[in-house]
Design an enzyme around this catalytic site. Sequence first.
Site, PDB file in Angstrom:
ATOM      1  N   ASP A  89      76.914  37.004 -86.488  1.00 45.08           N
ATOM      2  CA  ASP A  89      78.312  37.178 -86.069  1.00 45.08           C
ATOM      3  C   ASP A  89      79.097  36.007 -86.657  1.00 45.08           C
ATOM      4  O   ASP A  89      78.523  34.947 -86.920  1.00 45.08           O
ATOM      5  CB  ASP A  89      78.417  37.176 -84.521  1.00 45.08           C
ATOM      6  CG  ASP A  89      79.767  37.715 -84.020  1.00 45.08           C
ATOM      7  OD1 ASP A  89      80.819  37.257 -84.522  1.00 45.08           O
ATOM      8  OD2 ASP A  89      79.758  38.571 -83.141  1.00 45.08           O
ATOM      9  N   THR A 118      76.837  52.597 -84.396  1.00 50.77           N
ATOM     10  CA  THR A 118      77.675  53.170 -83.330  1.00 50.77           C
ATOM     11  C   THR A 118      79.059  52.518 -83.369  1.00 50.77           C
ATOM     12  O   THR A 118      79.811  52.624 -82.406  1.00 50.77           O
ATOM     13  CB  THR A 118      77.052  52.938 -81.926  1.00 50.77           C
ATOM     14  OG1 THR A 118      76.865  51.531 -81.758  1.00 50.77           O
ATOM     15  CG2 THR A 118      75.743  53.676 -81.748  1.00 50.77           C
ATOM     16  N   SER A 119      79.378  51.818 -84.487  1.00 53.53           N
ATOM     17  CA  SER A 119      80.619  51.037 -84.520  1.00 53.53           C
ATOM     18  C   SER A 119      81.755  51.795 -85.205  1.00 53.53           C
ATOM     19  O   SER A 119      82.595  52.390 -84.535  1.00 53.53           O
ATOM     20  CB  SER A 119      80.351  49.684 -85.157  1.00 53.53           C
ATOM     21  OG  SER A 119      81.404  48.821 -84.856  1.00 53.53           O
ATOM     22  N   ARG A 120      81.780  51.766 -86.525  1.00 54.11           N
ATOM     23  CA  ARG A 120      82.768  52.546 -87.283  1.00 54.11           C
ATOM     24  C   ARG A 120      82.106  53.010 -88.586  1.00 54.11           C
ATOM     25  O   ARG A 120      81.381  52.238 -89.241  1.00 54.11           O
ATOM     26  CB  ARG A 120      84.007  51.700 -87.623  1.00 54.11           C
ATOM     27  CG  ARG A 120      84.999  51.526 -86.475  1.00 54.11           C
ATOM     28  CD  ARG A 120      85.718  52.821 -86.089  1.00 54.11           C
ATOM     29  NE  ARG A 120      86.661  52.623 -84.988  1.00 54.11           N
ATOM     30  CZ  ARG A 120      86.365  52.767 -83.695  1.00 54.11           C
ATOM     31  NH1 ARG A 120      85.146  53.105 -83.318  1.00 54.11           N
ATOM     32  NH2 ARG A 120      87.297  52.594 -82.775  1.00 54.11           N
ATOM     33  N   ASP A 168      76.453  57.374 -84.882  1.00 50.81           N
ATOM     34  CA  ASP A 168      77.400  57.953 -83.921  1.00 50.81           C
ATOM     35  C   ASP A 168      78.786  58.021 -84.557  1.00 50.81           C
ATOM     36  O   ASP A 168      79.706  58.574 -83.977  1.00 50.81           O
ATOM     37  CB  ASP A 168      77.439  57.100 -82.644  1.00 50.81           C
ATOM     38  CG  ASP A 168      78.278  57.761 -81.543  1.00 50.81           C
ATOM     39  OD1 ASP A 168      78.074  58.962 -81.301  1.00 50.81           O
ATOM     40  OD2 ASP A 168      79.129  57.085 -80.948  1.00 50.81           O
ATOM     41  N   GLU A 178      84.556  61.111 -90.571  1.00 46.20           N
ATOM     42  CA  GLU A 178      84.432  61.866 -89.308  1.00 46.20           C
ATOM     43  C   GLU A 178      85.731  62.525 -88.853  1.00 46.20           C
ATOM     44  O   GLU A 178      85.715  63.509 -88.117  1.00 46.20           O
ATOM     45  CB  GLU A 178      83.881  60.967 -88.193  1.00 46.20           C
ATOM     46  CG  GLU A 178      84.857  59.900 -87.715  1.00 46.20           C
ATOM     47  CD  GLU A 178      84.297  59.076 -86.558  1.00 46.20           C
ATOM     48  OE1 GLU A 178      83.173  58.554 -86.679  1.00 46.20           O
ATOM     49  OE2 GLU A 178      85.005  58.971 -85.535  1.00 46.20           O
TER      50      GLU A 178
HETATM   51  P1  NAD Z   1      84.363  43.017 -79.832  1.00 47.99           P
HETATM   52  O1  NAD Z   1      85.675  42.672 -80.456  1.00 47.99           O
HETATM   53  O2  NAD Z   1      84.105  42.616 -78.416  1.00 47.99           O
HETATM   54  O3  NAD Z   1      83.178  42.418 -80.720  1.00 47.99           O
HETATM   55  C1  NAD Z   1      83.136  42.479 -82.110  1.00 47.99           C
HETATM   56  C2  NAD Z   1      82.277  41.324 -82.602  1.00 47.99           C
HETATM   57  O4  NAD Z   1      82.155  41.452 -84.026  1.00 47.99           O
HETATM   58  C3  NAD Z   1      82.882  39.948 -82.296  1.00 47.99           C
HETATM   59  O5  NAD Z   1      81.907  39.114 -81.706  1.00 47.99           O
HETATM   60  C4  NAD Z   1      83.309  39.447 -83.680  1.00 47.99           C
HETATM   61  O6  NAD Z   1      83.221  38.033 -83.796  1.00 47.99           O
HETATM   62  C5  NAD Z   1      82.280  40.142 -84.554  1.00 47.99           C
HETATM   63  N1  NAD Z   1      82.668  40.169 -85.961  1.00 47.99           N
HETATM   64  C6  NAD Z   1      83.915  40.188 -86.491  1.00 47.99           C
HETATM   65  N2  NAD Z   1      83.847  40.167 -87.840  1.00 47.99           N
HETATM   66  C7  NAD Z   1      82.534  40.140 -88.144  1.00 47.99           C
HETATM   67  C8  NAD Z   1      81.822  40.104 -89.369  1.00 47.99           C
HETATM   68  N3  NAD Z   1      82.458  40.074 -90.550  1.00 47.99           N
HETATM   69  N4  NAD Z   1      80.468  40.089 -89.314  1.00 47.99           N
HETATM   70  C9  NAD Z   1      79.812  40.081 -88.132  1.00 47.99           C
HETATM   71  N5  NAD Z   1      80.433  40.106 -86.940  1.00 47.99           N
HETATM   72  C10 NAD Z   1      81.778  40.138 -86.955  1.00 47.99           C
HETATM   73  O7  NAD Z   1      84.212  44.588 -80.018  1.00 47.99           O
HETATM   74  P2  NAD Z   1      83.264  45.557 -79.177  1.00 47.99           P
HETATM   75  O8  NAD Z   1      83.973  46.025 -77.965  1.00 47.99           O
HETATM   76  O9  NAD Z   1      81.912  44.947 -79.045  1.00 47.99           O
HETATM   77  O10 NAD Z   1      83.212  46.800 -80.173  1.00 47.99           O
HETATM   78  C11 NAD Z   1      82.573  46.711 -81.429  1.00 47.99           C
HETATM   79  C12 NAD Z   1      82.952  47.918 -82.243  1.00 47.99           C
HETATM   80  O11 NAD Z   1      82.367  49.089 -81.636  1.00 47.99           O
HETATM   81  C13 NAD Z   1      84.466  48.211 -82.240  1.00 47.99           C
HETATM   82  O12 NAD Z   1      85.094  47.519 -83.284  1.00 47.99           O
HETATM   83  C14 NAD Z   1      84.516  49.687 -82.438  1.00 47.99           C
HETATM   84  O13 NAD Z   1      84.666  49.906 -83.823  1.00 47.99           O
HETATM   85  C15 NAD Z   1      83.147  50.195 -81.986  1.00 47.99           C
HETATM   86  N6  NAD Z   1      83.212  51.116 -80.823  1.00 47.99           N
HETATM   87  C16 NAD Z   1      82.572  52.310 -80.912  1.00 47.99           C
HETATM   88  C17 NAD Z   1      82.584  53.184 -79.821  1.00 47.99           C
HETATM   89  C18 NAD Z   1      81.865  54.510 -79.850  1.00 47.99           C
HETATM   90  O14 NAD Z   1      82.165  55.388 -79.030  1.00 47.99           O
HETATM   91  N7  NAD Z   1      80.897  54.708 -80.732  1.00 47.99           N
HETATM   92  C19 NAD Z   1      83.273  52.823 -78.661  1.00 47.99           C
HETATM   93  C20 NAD Z   1      83.895  51.571 -78.605  1.00 47.99           C
HETATM   94  C21 NAD Z   1      83.867  50.730 -79.697  1.00 47.99           C
END
Ligand code: NAD
Length: 327
Positions: free
Chosen positions: A172, A230-232, A256, A261
């Site tokens: 991170d 599961t992120s983007r 996911d 999508e």
């Molecule tokens: P968050 O903001 O709490 O955490 C994101 C983390 O990523 C932070 O700790 C940040 O420092 C880190 N980060 C930023 N840039 C980075 C990089 N270049 N390399 C490594 N780490 C880096 O967000 P969250 O609530 O944990 O959500 C994470 C992601 O999950 C969201 O951005 C969203 O895209 C995705 N999400 C998906 C669903 C789903 O239904 N599948 C639902 C909610 C969120």
Amino acid sequence: MRIATFSTQSYDRQFLDQFNTGHEIKYFELPLNEQTASLTKGFDAVCIFVNDTANKEVINILSQNGIKLIVLRCAGFNNVDLPAAKEENITVTRVPAYSPEAVAEHALALILTLNRKTHKAYNRVREGNFSLEKLMGFNLHHRKVAVIGTGGIGRAFCKILLGFGCKVAAYDVSVDESLIESGVVYGTLEETLAGADIVSLHCPLLESTHHLINTQTLKLFKQGAMLINTSRGGLVNTADVIEALKSGQLGALGLDVYEQEGDLFFRDFSEDIIQDDQIARLISFPNVLITSHQGFFTKEAMEQIAVTSFGNIDAFHKGQQLLNQVE
Ligand code: NAD
């Protein structure tokens, strides 16, 4: 306030109606984009989700129609042109943290399903096939799992993995000291990926993280490792991942989210010909499991999304301090 709410399904309407604090809501099943932005005439705000588009062109139309507020029903805001919104004096709010456990638990569901092949066992047994051939998995206990991004969701995911007895490695841009105390080992991206049996993505989609997983980074993976996203969708170069699956460099893939999508997810195409060849190829692999962006989809998360969204709308309406504004 009068709120045009896009990309709504029956379950969205159920929770938004239940927690509405007295606003006039018009539901559209259509996503917000260049074609549908004109529907916002006469409204004060738009309420949108992950696959709606609020680019410069859309924001210009929203502004002309008198929209003052964009209410995101999600955490990620990569689909909103923030400088354009600022220029048009449109405020943007989001739901920063709604049950991170919902997504973390779904990531684990993908891992356990791909590993222990319960989806295949379910179908086999229903057809009277009780064979175990090709169903063998591996113990998660003592396996190395690489967690990319340890914010709300990544942190919840690390805690689950520690409970399974995994060796948890993390990358991170900012380190969480409490996770280090719990046994998580932070390193560079290269160190974190090296030797990992499973890699799970939990960082946001930014310019710097677009196609973070590509041919070059896939080479850093242990041969046959599992990738979970599961992120983007934009974090992964789909063409490169397909090649890695074909060569065996990638042993399993759980998605996911998917870069394209927006044209597919949340809708039923079961009687249509899928035009997207990349997702069709992904679906054809026996070691790929795809769910259509349902990580957030728990009762607790849906309640939190509705409550926080109306909290954001109320605060804006009353001119109060906005805790969840996206700057
Ligand atoms: P968050 O903001 O709490 O955490 C994101 C983390 O990523 C932070 O700790 C940040 O420092 C880190 N980060 C930023 N840039 C980075 C990089 N270049 N390399 C490594 N780490 C880096 O967000 P969250 O609530 O944990 O959500 C994470 C992601 O999950 C969201 O951005 C969203 O895209 C995705 N999400 C998906 C669903 C789903 O239904 N599948 C639902 C909610 C969120």
